[in-house]
Design a protein around this motif. Structure first.
Motif, mmCIF file in Angstrom:
data_model
loop_
_atom_site.group_PDB
_atom_site.id
_atom_site.type_symbol
_atom_site.label_atom_id
_atom_site.label_comp_id
_atom_site.label_asym_id
_atom_site.label_seq_id
_atom_site.Cartn_x
_atom_site.Cartn_y
_atom_site.Cartn_z
ATOM 1 N N VAL A 47 -30.829 15.751 -24.447
ATOM 2 C CA VAL A 47 -31.481 14.880 -25.418
ATOM 3 C C VAL A 47 -31.064 13.436 -25.157
ATOM 4 N N THR A 48 -32.037 12.573 -24.975
ATOM 5 C CA THR A 48 -31.776 11.163 -24.712
ATOM 6 C C THR A 48 -32.051 10.339 -25.964
ATOM 7 N N LYS A 49 -31.093 9.483 -26.329
ATOM 8 C CA LYS A 49 -31.308 8.585 -27.464
ATOM 9 C C LYS A 49 -30.591 7.268 -27.199
ATOM 10 N N THR A 50 -30.945 6.266 -27.959
ATOM 11 C CA THR A 50 -30.350 4.943 -27.803
ATOM 12 C C THR A 50 -28.989 4.912 -28.489
ATOM 13 N N ILE A 51 -27.989 4.528 -27.723
ATOM 14 C CA ILE A 51 -26.608 4.504 -28.198
ATOM 15 C C ILE A 51 -26.143 3.054 -28.303
ATOM 16 N N LEU A 52 -25.369 2.758 -29.321
ATOM 17 C CA LEU A 52 -24.870 1.408 -29.560
ATOM 18 C C LEU A 52 -23.433 1.270 -29.059
ATOM 19 N N TYR A 53 -23.124 0.177 -28.406
ATOM 20 C CA TYR A 53 -21.771 -0.252 -28.067
ATOM 21 C C TYR A 53 -21.212 0.392 -26.797
ATOM 22 N N TYR A 54 -21.075 1.730 -26.773
ATOM 23 C CA TYR A 54 -20.419 2.400 -25.653
ATOM 24 C C TYR A 54 -21.098 2.207 -24.299
ATOM 25 N N PRO A 55 -22.422 2.010 -24.211
ATOM 26 C CA PRO A 55 -23.018 1.780 -22.887
ATOM 27 C C PRO A 55 -22.400 0.604 -22.127
ATOM 28 N N TYR A 56 -21.766 -0.314 -22.837
ATOM 29 C CA TYR A 56 -21.051 -1.415 -22.179
ATOM 30 C C TYR A 56 -20.085 -0.877 -21.133
ATOM 31 N N TYR A 57 -19.438 0.243 -21.445
ATOM 32 C CA TYR A 57 -18.470 0.841 -20.529
ATOM 33 C C TYR A 57 -19.105 1.889 -19.602
ATOM 34 N N ARG A 58 -20.136 2.540 -20.054
ATOM 35 C CA ARG A 58 -20.598 3.751 -19.391
ATOM 36 C C ARG A 58 -21.832 3.556 -18.506
ATOM 37 N N SER A 59 -22.546 2.480 -18.694
ATOM 38 C CA SER A 59 -23.805 2.317 -17.964
ATOM 39 C C SER A 59 -23.557 2.045 -16.477
ATOM 40 N N SER A 60 -24.375 2.657 -15.636
ATOM 41 C CA SER A 60 -24.317 2.383 -14.198
ATOM 42 C C SER A 60 -25.117 1.142 -13.838
ATOM 43 N N ASN A 61 -25.873 0.609 -14.788
ATOM 44 C CA ASN A 61 -26.681 -0.586 -14.565
ATOM 45 C C ASN A 61 -26.573 -1.509 -15.782
ATOM 46 N N PRO A 62 -25.424 -2.168 -15.948
ATOM 47 C CA PRO A 62 -25.201 -2.979 -17.153
ATOM 48 C C PRO A 62 -26.246 -4.075 -17.356
ATOM 49 N N ALA A 63 -26.782 -4.592 -16.271
ATOM 50 C CA ALA A 63 -27.739 -5.685 -16.394
ATOM 51 C C ALA A 63 -29.018 -5.260 -17.119
ATOM 52 N N SER A 64 -29.263 -3.952 -17.156
ATOM 53 C CA SER A 64 -30.489 -3.470 -17.801
ATOM 54 C C SER A 64 -30.342 -3.264 -19.303
#
Length: 557
Positions: free
Chosen positions: A338-355
């Motif tokens: 299940v994919t949903k929009t997550i707040l805050y943590y993607p700063y650390y976890r994203s493989s493409n922060p610029a997106s």
């Protein structure tokens, strides 16, 4: 020295708790006494001394940070006594936290010192005892700063004692220094980042803090400040501040080359009871960012930064973006398909922060109208459909009186744990280390000690090393005073369990807390006898359990 006795409640808790903890590691069903008399068993006993640090630092940080100029109540109430002083009495919530946990640490060390004389004698006995006595000195240092004179307990007490006597603060400092002198002569020199044990550098660092703090007391010695400066320089040992500030608290980098001593955690070791064996540091110094549906980290929404704390930073200071999450981003994360929009943590976890899209931005104090326009233009493609721009002055603790919404107080990010032990719905648990001493602070200790010793030129050089690393201009000799040092400590050490002790040590607690904390007035500090509530009260629970009623309470209570 006369025999000092300790309250039944604390000693009973310390003895039983320590015994229970140690027996978890005893899988051979050998009695504890026999185990500790072997070299292997004695090493296990020493290891438990380190474990007691988690009880001192891992829980609620009210006694370290509440009621200061840097942090104030936000959306969630803080303990009214410790945070505002007017209602502070011996039975107030959390007053006993350090009293109890430090005596548990002390009792564990006393047990170690006792068994060191009867265990199998090996070449490293004194090294291990030195490590333990450092921990006892640290516990007494926390106690004497917080409560003033307290009972000095050096015996390994195995049965409850019904009364205790209060030693003077001067006597407690003498005991602290005796423990640290022994530790300095006996502990090893291995780098903390590899050994993870008390070493001579850690002892020098604590001796510097002890002498600096005693120097302000009425019983301080004439050479306390000069000794503090010398011990601080010995701890610095010529090492410059080489790490970028944002690397000091980068998750996974807690044991870096500038960490002098810390409370260490390991995620695997908390698996049996994750909600109790981790720590709460990441939970505080931030804002509530939304419910479980956002996937954001659990936050307390108290101990929020004051306008004063936020205003300490100037343009170009790298500590601003390294300390605060100045942009809250959102991004997609997939869990169980299940994919949903997550707040805050993607700063650390994203493989493409610029997106990633930006949901909230907190404008720094130095922004002009042109700076705002430039930022909005440069980031136009990154803005979320629900983007909120927070102007300067509209995201501090006091602003919650005007707008009390999710994300309307800037989050502190330096303690973030992107891989917490438990989900946010379970509790505020992290297994990141709590850094107790680090090189940047040692430079500031040296700066203060040299200033107080009458050598401001050398003190200014130490302080400017901290500013050099932060990317800001050197302070001048005309600026260099205690208030400037406290400001610099605020910028460098926000949230690091130092602030109440800094204000109490320098005699600025009343003036600074009442000037910068919207919940506190000078009158709040005035006690029932007209004396100021500077020390915290001796806990009522300790007094009630003591059959020796000739035990004075602190002024103001």
């Amino acid at each position: 020295m006369k025999k000092i006795l300790v309250m039944i409640g604390i000693i009973a808790a310390a003895v039983s708790s320590c015994s229970d903890y140690i027996e978890e590691d005893s899988r051979s069903f050998v009695p504890a006494d026999a185990t500790y008399k072997t070299a292997t068993g004695f090493q296990l006993l020493v290891n438990t001394n380190y474990a007691w640090l988690k009880g001192i630092y891992g829980g609620n940080p009210w006694l370290f940070e509440a009621g200061t100029d840097m942090y104030a109540e936000g959306r969630t109430p803080e303990p009214a006594g410790l945070s505002q002083y007017a209602l502070l009495i011996p039975s107030s919530d959390n007053v006993a936290d350090l009293y109890n946990s430090c005596y548990q640490q002390i009792q564990a060390v006393n047990k170690t010192v006792y068994y060191s004389t009867v265990t199998e004698q090996t070449p490293n006995i004194n090294t291990l005892v030195g490590e333990a006595r450092y921990l006892r000195a640290n516990a007494y240092f926390l106690l004497v700063q917080t409560y003033g004179g307290v009972p000095i307990v050096l015996d390994n007490i195995t049965t409850p004692v019904l009364s205790f006597t209060r030693n003077s603060a001067e006597e407690v400092y003498a005991q602290i220094i005796a423990d640290l002198d022994f530790a300095l002569a006996n502990v090893g020199t291995a780098a903390y980042s590899t050994a993870g044990k008390v070493n001579k550098r850690a002892v020098n660092d604590l001796l510097a803090k002890v002498y600096l703090t005693r120097g302000y007391e009425t019983f301080g010695k004439a050479d306390d400040f000069s000794k503090a400066a010398a011990y601080a320089d010995a701890a610095i040992a010529g090492q410059s501040l080489g790490l970028a500030f944002d690397q000091l608290f980068k998750p996974g980098n807690d044991l870096n080359a500038e960490t002098i001593f810390s409370v260490q955690y390991d995620k695997a070791s908390t698996s049996t009871d994750p909600t109790k064996l981790g720590n709460n540091q990441f939970y505080y110094f931030s804002s509530y960012l939304g419910g479980a549906e956002t996937g954001a980290p659990l936050r307390s929404y108290n101990l929020c930064p004051t306008d004063y704390a936020l205003g300490l930073y100037e343009k170009g200071d790298t500590r601003w973006n390294a300390t605060f999450m100045t942009e809250i981003v959102e991004g997609p994360e997939t869990t169980n398909g299940v994919t949903k929009t997550i707040l805050y943590y993607p700063y650390y976890r994203s493989s493409n922060p610029a997106s990633l899209k930006v949901r909230h931005f907190y404008e720094p104090k130095w922004f002009t109208a042109d700076d705002k326009a430039a930022w909005m233009t440069a980031n136009a493609s990154r803005l979320s459909a629900t983007f909120v721009y927070h102007p300067w002055g509209e995201y501090s603790a006091a602003h919650t009186l005007i707008k009390n919404l999710d994300c309307y107080t800037i989050p502190v990010k330096k303690f973030d744990d992107p891989d917490p032990t438990t989900p946010s719905s379970t509790g505020p648990v992290s297994t990141r280390d709590i850094i107790v001493s680090r090189l940047g602070e040692t430079y500031l200790i040296a700066a203060e000690a040299y200033l107080k010793a009458g050598n401001p030129g050398t003190g200014l050089t130490r302080l400017n090393e901290v500013r050099r690393r932060a990317g800001v201009a050197n302070a001048t000799l005309a600026q260099f005073n205690i208030d400037y040092i406290l400001d610099e400590r605020g910028r460098e050490l926000l949230g690091e369990y130092k602030r109440w002790f800094d204000l109490k040590r320098t005699g600025t607690l009343v003036a600074r807390a009442s000037a910068h904390n919207y919940k506190i007035k000078e009158a709040n500090f005035v006690g029932v006898d007209g004396k100021l509530k500077i020390l915290r009260p001796i806990p009522q629970s300790a007094l009630d359990l003591n059959q020796n009623k000739d035990f004075p309470q602190n002024p103001g209570y």
